[in-house]
Design a protein around this motif. Structure first.
Motif, PDB file in Angstrom:
ATOM      1  N   ASP A  43       0.852  -1.185   0.000  1.00  0.00           N
ATOM      2  CA  ASP A  43       0.000   0.000   0.000  1.00  0.00           C
ATOM      3  C   ASP A  43       0.891   1.239   0.000  1.00  0.00           C
ATOM      4  N   SER A  44       1.021   1.885  -1.126  1.00  0.00           N
ATOM      5  CA  SER A  44       1.908   3.040  -1.257  1.00  0.00           C
ATOM      6  C   SER A  44       1.316   4.319  -0.672  1.00  0.00           C
ATOM      7  N   GLU A  45       0.117   4.258  -0.151  1.00  0.00           N
ATOM      8  CA  GLU A  45      -0.551   5.449   0.373  1.00  0.00           C
ATOM      9  C   GLU A  45      -0.448   5.595   1.890  1.00  0.00           C
ATOM     10  N   ILE A  46       0.298   4.745   2.559  1.00  0.00           N
ATOM     11  CA  ILE A  46       0.437   4.808   4.016  1.00  0.00           C
ATOM     12  C   ILE A  46       1.196   6.068   4.406  1.00  0.00           C
ATOM     13  N   ILE A  47       0.685   6.769   5.416  1.00  0.00           N
ATOM     14  CA  ILE A  47       1.332   7.980   5.921  1.00  0.00           C
ATOM     15  C   ILE A  47       1.454   7.893   7.438  1.00  0.00           C
ATOM     16  N   ALA A  48       2.249   8.781   8.003  1.00  0.00           N
ATOM     17  CA  ALA A  48       2.565   8.742   9.430  1.00  0.00           C
ATOM     18  C   ALA A  48       1.344   8.922  10.327  1.00  0.00           C
ATOM     19  N   SER A  49       0.317   9.567   9.855  1.00  0.00           N
ATOM     20  CA  SER A  49      -0.876   9.770  10.685  1.00  0.00           C
ATOM     21  C   SER A  49      -1.819   8.566  10.676  1.00  0.00           C
ATOM     22  N   ASP A  50      -1.504   7.550   9.870  1.00  0.00           N
ATOM     23  CA  ASP A  50      -2.313   6.334   9.838  1.00  0.00           C
ATOM     24  C   ASP A  50      -2.086   5.505  11.098  1.00  0.00           C
ATOM     25  N   ASN A  51      -3.073   4.705  11.430  1.00  0.00           N
ATOM     26  CA  ASN A  51      -2.985   3.756  12.529  1.00  0.00           C
ATOM     27  C   ASN A  51      -2.600   2.398  11.960  1.00  0.00           C
ATOM     28  N   PHE A  52      -1.722   1.698  12.654  1.00  0.00           N
ATOM     29  CA  PHE A  52      -1.211   0.404  12.203  1.00  0.00           C
ATOM     30  C   PHE A  52      -2.336  -0.578  11.870  1.00  0.00           C
ATOM     31  N   LEU A  53      -3.305  -0.709  12.736  1.00  0.00           N
ATOM     32  CA  LEU A  53      -4.397  -1.661  12.491  1.00  0.00           C
ATOM     33  C   LEU A  53      -5.298  -1.204  11.353  1.00  0.00           C
ATOM     34  N   ASP A  54      -5.531   0.096  11.250  1.00  0.00           N
ATOM     35  CA  ASP A  54      -6.410   0.621  10.206  1.00  0.00           C
ATOM     36  C   ASP A  54      -5.847   0.415   8.802  1.00  0.00           C
TER      37      ASP A  54
ATOM     38  N   GLY B 112      18.032  -0.638  16.192  1.00  0.00           N
ATOM     39  CA  GLY B 112      18.211  -1.001  17.593  1.00  0.00           C
ATOM     40  C   GLY B 112      17.054  -0.598  18.477  1.00  0.00           C
ATOM     41  N   VAL B 113      15.853  -0.487  17.889  1.00  0.00           N
ATOM     42  CA  VAL B 113      14.664  -0.106  18.660  1.00  0.00           C
ATOM     43  C   VAL B 113      13.509  -1.039  18.333  1.00  0.00           C
ATOM     44  N   ASN B 114      12.515  -1.026  19.207  1.00  0.00           N
ATOM     45  CA  ASN B 114      11.245  -1.732  19.003  1.00  0.00           C
ATOM     46  C   ASN B 114      10.102  -0.797  19.309  1.00  0.00           C
ATOM     47  N   LEU B 115       8.982  -1.065  18.658  1.00  0.00           N
ATOM     48  CA  LEU B 115       7.747  -0.342  18.958  1.00  0.00           C
ATOM     49  C   LEU B 115       6.982  -1.107  20.022  1.00  0.00           C
ATOM     50  N   ASP B 116       6.233  -0.387  20.825  1.00  0.00           N
ATOM     51  CA  ASP B 116       5.335  -0.987  21.795  1.00  0.00           C
ATOM     52  C   ASP B 116       4.044  -1.365  21.068  1.00  0.00           C
ATOM     53  N   MET B 117       3.599  -2.607  21.236  1.00  0.00           N
ATOM     54  CA  MET B 117       2.425  -3.079  20.510  1.00  0.00           C
ATOM     55  C   MET B 117       1.173  -2.263  20.842  1.00  0.00           C
ATOM     56  N   LYS B 118       0.932  -1.978  22.108  1.00  0.00           N
ATOM     57  CA  LYS B 118      -0.271  -1.233  22.490  1.00  0.00           C
ATOM     58  C   LYS B 118      -0.271   0.154  21.862  1.00  0.00           C
ATOM     59  N   VAL B 119       0.860   0.827  21.902  1.00  0.00           N
ATOM     60  CA  VAL B 119       0.959   2.160  21.309  1.00  0.00           C
ATOM     61  C   VAL B 119       0.741   2.078  19.801  1.00  0.00           C
ATOM     62  N   ALA B 120       1.385   1.109  19.153  1.00  0.00           N
ATOM     63  CA  ALA B 120       1.246   0.962  17.703  1.00  0.00           C
ATOM     64  C   ALA B 120      -0.191   0.629  17.301  1.00  0.00           C
ATOM     65  N   TYR B 121      -0.881  -0.133  18.126  1.00  0.00           N
ATOM     66  CA  TYR B 121      -2.254  -0.510  17.812  1.00  0.00           C
ATOM     67  C   TYR B 121      -3.252   0.607  18.112  1.00  0.00           C
ATOM     68  N   ASP B 122      -2.934   1.476  19.088  1.00  0.00           N
ATOM     69  CA  ASP B 122      -3.883   2.502  19.533  1.00  0.00           C
ATOM     70  C   ASP B 122      -3.641   3.892  18.956  1.00  0.00           C
ATOM     71  N   GLU B 123      -2.417   4.186  18.552  1.00  0.00           N
ATOM     72  CA  GLU B 123      -2.031   5.548  18.170  1.00  0.00           C
ATOM     73  C   GLU B 123      -1.626   5.598  16.692  1.00  0.00           C
ATOM     74  N   PRO B 124      -1.481   6.822  16.155  1.00  0.00           N
ATOM     75  CA  PRO B 124      -0.931   6.941  14.799  1.00  0.00           C
ATOM     76  C   PRO B 124       0.504   6.421  14.746  1.00  0.00           C
ATOM     77  N   LEU B 125       0.939   6.034  13.578  1.00  0.00           N
ATOM     78  CA  LEU B 125       2.293   5.527  13.406  1.00  0.00           C
ATOM     79  C   LEU B 125       3.344   6.510  13.897  1.00  0.00           C
ATOM     80  N   SER B 126       3.137   7.802  13.665  1.00  0.00           N
ATOM     81  CA  SER B 126       4.120   8.801  14.092  1.00  0.00           C
ATOM     82  C   SER B 126       4.327   8.776  15.599  1.00  0.00           C
ATOM     83  N   ILE B 127       3.270   8.557  16.361  1.00  0.00           N
ATOM     84  CA  ILE B 127       3.375   8.485  17.825  1.00  0.00           C
ATOM     85  C   ILE B 127       4.081   7.193  18.224  1.00  0.00           C
ATOM     86  N   ALA B 128       3.707   6.090  17.597  1.00  0.00           N
ATOM     87  CA  ALA B 128       4.345   4.806  17.908  1.00  0.00           C
ATOM     88  C   ALA B 128       5.850   4.881  17.662  1.00  0.00           C
TER      89      ALA B 128
END
Length: 91
Positions: free
Chosen positions: A33-44, A64-80
């Motif tokens: 999906d080439s239309e993904i942007i930072a304000s999108d939500n991972f699940l959406d 050398g980093v990981n995302l938190d699953m809850k944050v990635a699932y609940d927030e926009p990608l930029s926040i995660a």
């Protein structure tokens, strides 16, 4: 990888970090999906647990980093991405 409008926007937007850009580019390719942007939500955008695990593997290996699953699932990608944490050593 499909051409992404995100790549064009990233070149003009200095506040976008390398980590955020790499995350979005990886997701565009993984989810085809080439239309993904930072304000999108991972699940959406069609993200799921296996894609999340693969993304975290990529981010750990590359940055050398990981995302938190809850944050990635609940927030926009930029926040995660902004809340990414260093990978913990297994030593």
């Amino acid at each position: 990888m499909p051409s992404s409008t995100y790549d064009d926007d990233a070149a003009r937007s200095p506040e976008i970090t390398d980590l955020e850009h790499a995350t979005i580019a990886w997701l565009c390719e993984e989810l085809e999906d080439s239309e993904i942007i930072a304000s999108d939500n991972f699940l959406d955008i069609g993200g799921h647990s296996l894609a999340f695990a693969r993304l975290n593997k990529f981010l750990a290996d590359s940055f050398g980093v990981n995302l938190d699953m809850k944050v990635a699932y609940d927030e926009p990608l930029s926040i995660a991405v902004a809340k990414a944490q260093p990978v913990r050593s297994h030593a």
